[in-house]
Design a protein around this motif. Structure first.
Motif, PDB file in Angstrom:
ATOM      1  N   SER A  15       0.244  -1.478  -0.115  1.00 49.49           N
ATOM      2  CA  SER A  15       0.123   0.010   0.243  1.00 49.49           C
ATOM      3  C   SER A  15       0.643   1.194  -0.087  1.00 49.49           C
ATOM      4  N   ASP A  31      -6.472   0.794  -3.289  1.00 43.22           N
ATOM      5  CA  ASP A  31      -5.618  -0.290  -2.139  1.00 43.22           C
ATOM      6  C   ASP A  31      -7.404  -1.395  -1.844  1.00 43.22           C
ATOM      7  N   ASP A  33      -7.510  -3.488  -0.429  1.00 39.37           N
ATOM      8  CA  ASP A  33      -8.233  -4.001   1.088  1.00 39.37           C
ATOM      9  C   ASP A  33      -9.116  -3.047   1.529  1.00 39.37           C
TER      10      ASP A  33
END
Ligand SMILES: Nc1ncnc2c1ncn2[C@@H]1O[C@H](COP(=O)(O)OP(=O)(O)O)[C@@H](O)[C@H]1O
Ligand SMILES: O=C(O)C1=C[C@@H](OP(=O)(O)O)[C@@H](O)[C@H](O)C1
Ligand SMILES: [Mg+2]
Length: 175
Positions: A15, A31, A33
């Protein structure tokens, strides 16, 4: 499609390195996530606590497999290498860069595996997880960038150099 996808162990810098690379290229940064958290309306660690590792990996596979991107740097979570459809998708849409660091370096960076929400099977040691994943990272990587002994800014430079070399080799291969 011109995408760069970072894979590697949790805390290796997918990241943080990813966002700097995106900024320098003028690419979007994704990202995945965060896409998972948005879709589920919960934090990753809450999802893992509720549906377990297998349930989380199903969601992770679906979200990453469905990512539509061009001119983007994509940083998925470290466990995405267990998600076959997602990894096949990434191989199709871009260049997969494996950020690699030694076991000791990763272990030092991750103080609490539970708090960080690492997908660790019952009874599995972190050393075993590191070795199991290393084989998968190497299988999917187009490029490997070794991070040990380098500061983050140096790693960013090494990523650009490795991408340049890779593109040159690709062009040579096409001739
Ligand atoms: N040489 C380095 N390269 C990348 N990250 C580093 C380095 N040294 C320390 N770090 C730290 O490690 C952490 C990496 O976290 P993160 O970017 O969230 O990784 P990932 O997305 O791979 O889990 C950051 O807190 C970063 O500051
Ligand atoms: O490797 C893992 O098991 C995981 C890594 C995390 O992402 P980062 O690799 O970005 O830390 C996150 O997806 C989840 O908590 C599981
Ligand atoms: Mg990350």
């Amino acid at each position: 499609m011109d995408n760069i996808i970072f894979i590697g162990m949790p805390a290796v810098g997918k990241s943080s390195v990813g966002i700097v690379v995106a900024k320098r290229l003028g690419y979007r940064f994704v990202d995945t996530d965060l896409l998972i958290q948005e879709q589920e309306g919960k934090l990753l660690k809450e999802i893992i606590a509720e549906v377990g590792n297998e349930g989380f990996l199903k969601i992770e596979n679906q979200v990453n497999r469905d990512v539509k991107a061009t001119r983007s740097v994509i940083s998925p979570g470290g466990s995405v290498v267990y998600c076959e459809e997602a990894m096949e998708h990434f191989k199709e849409i871009g260049t997969v860069v494996y950020l690699k660091a030694s076991f000791g370096n990763i272990r030092r960076r991750i103080r609490s595996l539970k708090k960080r929400g690492v997908v660790l099977k019952d009874g599995q040691t972190f050393r075993n997880l590191y070795e199991e994943r290393t084989a998968l990272f190497e299988k999917y990587a187009d490029i490997i960038v070794d991070e040990d002994g380098f500061r983050m800014e140096e790693t960013v430079e090494n990523v650009f150099r490795a991408l340049d070399d890779y593109r040159k080799r690709e062009i040579e291969g096409e001739k």
